[in-house]
Motif scaffolding. Sequence first.
Motif, short mmCIF file in Angstrom:
data_model
loop_
_atom_site.label_atom_id
_atom_site.label_comp_id
_atom_site.label_asym_id
_atom_site.label_seq_id
_atom_site.Cartn_x
_atom_site.Cartn_y
_atom_site.Cartn_z
N ARG A 83 25.14 35.30 32.23
CA ARG A 83 24.43 34.18 32.85
C ARG A 83 24.91 33.93 34.27
O ARG A 83 24.68 32.85 34.82
N GLY A 84 25.54 34.93 34.89
CA GLY A 84 25.99 34.79 36.27
C GLY A 84 27.43 34.34 36.43
O GLY A 84 27.85 34.05 37.56
N GLY A 85 28.20 34.27 35.34
CA GLY A 85 29.60 33.86 35.46
C GLY A 85 30.47 34.96 36.04
O GLY A 85 30.09 36.13 36.10
N ARG A 86 31.64 34.57 36.47
CA ARG A 86 32.58 35.50 37.08
C ARG A 86 33.61 35.97 36.06
O ARG A 86 33.91 35.27 35.10
N LYS A 146 39.53 32.90 29.54
CA LYS A 146 38.44 33.51 28.81
C LYS A 146 37.18 33.53 29.67
O LYS A 146 37.07 32.83 30.68
N GLU A 147 36.22 34.34 29.25
CA GLU A 147 34.97 34.47 30.00
C GLU A 147 34.05 33.27 29.80
O GLU A 147 33.33 32.88 30.71
N GLY A 148 34.05 32.70 28.62
CA GLY A 148 33.13 31.61 28.31
C GLY A 148 31.91 32.12 27.57
O GLY A 148 31.43 33.24 27.80
#
Length: 405
Positions: free
Chosen positions: A195-198, A207-209
């Motif tokens: 979803r566009g996270g880093r 963590k990535e989420g």
Amino acid sequence: MEVPELLQVVVLAAMALGGSWATLPDHHTLPDHHTLPDHRLSSEAGAIFVHELERELFQEAFVNGHEGDDATPITFQAHLQDHPDLPRWLRYVQRDPLQPGYLYGCPTASELGTHGIEVLAYNRHTYETVAQLLLLTIIPAPDGEPPYQGEFLVGNRNVEEMLPEEVQEMFLQATAGVWDQDDLRVINITSALDRGGRVPLPIEGRKEGVYVKVGSHGAFSPCLASATSPQSRLRCSLGQQPLADCYDSFAPPFSIQWCNLTLLQLRPGPTAPGPVWGSGVLEDAGDFQPPTEATPRDLLPGFLVTLLVPLLVALLLCLLLGYLMCCRREGVQKRNLETSDLQLFHHTTIRGDTEELRHMAGSRDVPRPLSTLPMFNVRTGQRLSPLPAAREGARDGARAPLLPP
């Protein structure tokens, strides 16, 4: 070496090579590639689908594998049957070759039917492969798509940590504490990287989420409504926590980013009437009538408009350019009338003097002035060559005095 001895050596080498080939098994009979029985799965449209690729199942199929050998790195590859990639709604994740892989996603109503997913397990130590075909059947949901859907961002989890069934059940129990509904179900799970996270920094605990979408047929609770109110959005824009009048039942297992909470209420749209199925046989005295041919169209007006309009515009532009270049010129006579007499007289005088000097320079036939020659003495008229070779025994002409001694 004589010829008979050389021929004998060649024959013996051929016999030895043929014997070694005879002892090797055929490429198609090599036991480095096995196929597991087909595995049938089913999933409802509009609900999360998760399938774990168990390492133990493929480990037992490897020829050189040993029972209980959990240190064998296995990499999985999955793709749609007869296609190079997975369907758009289905994703694959495997964090490490020593961990299991997961196929997960949320099928839509347009994906109804049976899909073949080919999975290939690759042993990183022995280069063996084991294949398996997953027959995934998508069926429609019996109660339809939930009209109330909420998407939560879990900041302290990776996507593979949210896919096990027991973790999803734990998350639904925590969601029921703030939603006050009993028919909650997980609709979709998406990594924040998709979803566009880093990518997080390599720090312990980062963590990535994961975005987890939960649906229900019941309305949202006042707690969730207050968390997405304009006052809460304003507090989020200021870097503060949003308003919530209920206890956060997610902590500590799940760290919810309440500023990223999204609530969506689906409104049922008009359903299009489906096709009416007949018997497949024409009625009595009902011959098949093919569709009539299309009436011929006159394409000449459109052709003329397409051709003549650009030509007319180009002609007008040419006329305008010609008028500006030819008819709008100032002219010498007009310029002279707008110039003062004194300025014209100066211009004429300078031009006449220049022509006279050019004429005199072209017609003169006089010797070169002595002052332009090198080493010329004005008093004596003596000329000395600037080259030292031409003045052998003479003193330096550049230091000769202008006046005779």
